[in-house]
Motif scaffolding. Structure first.
Motif, PDB file in Angstrom:
ATOM      1  N   GLY A 258       0.798  -1.226   0.000  1.00  0.00           N
ATOM      2  CA  GLY A 258       0.000   0.000   0.000  1.00  0.00           C
ATOM      3  C   GLY A 258       0.821   1.263   0.000  1.00  0.00           C
ATOM      4  O   GLY A 258       0.270   2.369   0.063  1.00  0.00           O
ATOM      5  N   GLY A 259       2.161   1.129  -0.083  1.00  0.00           N
ATOM      6  CA  GLY A 259       3.021   2.302   0.001  1.00  0.00           C
ATOM      7  C   GLY A 259       2.857   3.284  -1.136  1.00  0.00           C
ATOM      8  O   GLY A 259       3.332   4.419  -1.044  1.00  0.00           O
ATOM      9  N   ALA A 260       2.162   2.899  -2.202  1.00  0.00           N
ATOM     10  CA  ALA A 260       1.923   3.836  -3.306  1.00  0.00           C
ATOM     11  C   ALA A 260       1.172   5.071  -2.840  1.00  0.00           C
ATOM     12  O   ALA A 260       1.323   6.157  -3.415  1.00  0.00           O
ATOM     13  CB  ALA A 260       1.150   3.143  -4.427  1.00  0.00           C
TER      14      ALA A 260
ATOM     15  N   ALA B 244       5.534  -2.309  -9.415  1.00  0.00           N
ATOM     16  CA  ALA B 244       5.709  -3.687  -9.863  1.00  0.00           C
ATOM     17  C   ALA B 244       6.185  -4.591  -8.730  1.00  0.00           C
ATOM     18  O   ALA B 244       5.725  -5.730  -8.596  1.00  0.00           O
ATOM     19  CB  ALA B 244       6.700  -3.732 -11.024  1.00  0.00           C
ATOM     20  N   SER B 245       7.098  -4.096  -7.887  1.00  0.00           N
ATOM     21  CA  SER B 245       7.650  -4.913  -6.809  1.00  0.00           C
ATOM     22  C   SER B 245       7.071  -4.576  -5.443  1.00  0.00           C
ATOM     23  O   SER B 245       7.346  -5.281  -4.465  1.00  0.00           O
ATOM     24  CB  SER B 245       9.174  -4.747  -6.762  1.00  0.00           C
ATOM     25  OG  SER B 245       9.516  -3.408  -6.426  1.00  0.00           O
TER      26      SER B 245
ATOM     27  N   ASP C 107       9.825   5.450 -12.457  1.00  0.00           N
ATOM     28  CA  ASP C 107       8.536   5.984 -12.897  1.00  0.00           C
ATOM     29  C   ASP C 107       7.755   6.537 -11.706  1.00  0.00           C
ATOM     30  O   ASP C 107       8.016   6.201 -10.552  1.00  0.00           O
ATOM     31  CB  ASP C 107       7.705   4.897 -13.568  1.00  0.00           C
ATOM     32  CG  ASP C 107       8.318   4.443 -14.885  1.00  0.00           C
ATOM     33  OD1 ASP C 107       9.017   5.255 -15.516  1.00  0.00           O
ATOM     34  OD2 ASP C 107       8.099   3.277 -15.263  1.00  0.00           O
ATOM     35  N   GLY C 108       6.776   7.347 -12.009  1.00  0.00           N
ATOM     36  CA  GLY C 108       5.870   7.830 -10.968  1.00  0.00           C
ATOM     37  C   GLY C 108       6.374   9.093 -10.298  1.00  0.00           C
ATOM     38  O   GLY C 108       7.378   9.694 -10.681  1.00  0.00           O
TER      39      GLY C 108
END
Length: 354
Positions: A15-17, A342-343, A325-326
């Motif tokens: 959930g770190g996004a 992705a990871s 990215d991001g």
């Protein structure tokens, strides 16, 4: 000029996004930098220092008061003894065991005027609109963006100040907004609070206010601004905003006076570069900003360091791991975060010293 980033830490954090692409980071001047991450029907609270030291268990977990409600921007007290949740029809303060400490009822954020409710507290009405709340840095106040009850007004949004002990309303400021969402930012002086209200294609509204113990003193910057409130820093006199469509960054004094302005570097492409929504203070001297739209055009992904006084571009960041990215999320201590979807890995970076 290219500026090399140095990797400080990496950790897998589910959930770190939300720390770089949402409102999962809660940074305070005199409290640990925390991650507030929703996991199922719970809000997990992490001390980021502990996370990067290898402690991956949350320090506190708060059950969500409305498991079906997945919007709103929530807040945790500086001592992490209670959380305040911005719901669709109420603001609630709860303890770590889920016990209700108090509730402040307000109108429904559902956009259909006059729609009925069944009385079920877990009922979630249609619509994506939501408010936000923030516990003050001294833990004594709760600031909340809410809708008035329908019997008071057909549709009226307000900014309210609540006593954090019992939820009693101390003051309210009527707003002219029709929000799709909002977020708060605490000023490092411990007195002022910022509120940024997004209204979709109708633009942005930006307010500052302070509670002097007797009255709410507020002012808006909306006659001259259509800008997103991005960040503040205790070592810097201004606050940072981003133009609604990304044409420029600006530093402002608290009254809105423009102190500096910075645009992306000119491009040979047909469409000029624009700043995206990942920007803020790496420290008192440095701002990080993104020209990145990772969903639509990942080839344009790039992070930049800017001088925090002039907003002149110092250079583009080169990562030793290759492409990143991001967005980038600065922590204000000289480091910033990125997240590898992705990871599921959260990375913390700093500018390389050699």
């Amino acid at each position: 000029m290219s500026i090399t980033a140095q990797l400080h830490d990496s950790v897998k954090l589910h959930g770190g996004a939300a720390l770089v692409n949402g409102f999962g980071l809660e940074n305070r001047t005199h409290a640990p930098c925390r991650a507030l991450l929703q996991n199922g029907h719970e809000l997990e609270v992490y001390d980021l220092h502990d996370v990067f030291a290898g402690e991956l268990a949350p320090t506190t977990v708060f059950p969500l008061p409305w498991p079906g409600w997945d919007r709103g921007v929530h807040s945790v007290s500086p001592d992490a003894t209670f959380a305040v949740f911005s719901g669709q029809r109420a603001v609630r303060a709860v303890g770590p065991g889920g016990e209700l400490l108090w509730e402040y009822r307000h109108g429904c954020w559902g956009p259909l005027l006059g729609h009925a409710h069944t009385g079920d507290e877990q009922e979630v009405c249609s619509g994506l609109e939501h408010g936000s709340c923030r516990v003050s840095d001294d833990g004594r106040l709760v600031w909340a963006h809410v809708v008035l009850e329908p019997e008071e007004q057909d549709w009226q949004e307000c900014w309210v100040v609540l006593d954090a002990r019992d939820g009693r309303e101390l003051a309210r400021l009527p707003l002219d907004s029709a929000a799709s969402g909002s977020h708060h930012i605490s000023h490092p002086d411990g007195l002022h609070m910022g509120l940024c209200i997004g209204m979709g294609q109708d633009g942005i509204m930006l307010h500052w206010a302070r509670w002097d113990g007797e009255k709410l003193i507020g002012w808006d910057l909306n006659e001259t601004l259509d800008r997103i409130l991005m960040d503040v820093h205790p070592g810097h006199p201004g606050f940072l905003t981003l133009e609604h469509y990304g044409t420029d960054l600006r530093l402002h004094a608290l009254d809105g006076t423009v102190l500096a302005e910075g645009a992306p570097e000119p491009s040979d492409e047909e469409d000029p570069l624009c700043w995206d929504y990942g920007c803020g203070f790496v420290d008192a001297d440095t701002v990080i900003a993104s020209t990145v739209d990772s969903d639509e055009d990942p080839d344009m992904a790039c992070h930049w360091l800017l001088d925090a006084r002039t907003l002149r571009i110092r250079g583009a960041i080169t990562y030793p791991t290759g492409r990143v990215d991001g967005y980038a999320c600065p922590l204000g201590d000289g480091t910033w975060l990125t997240y590898d979807n992705a990871s599921g890995t959260l990375h913390r970076w700093a500018e390389a010293t050699s």
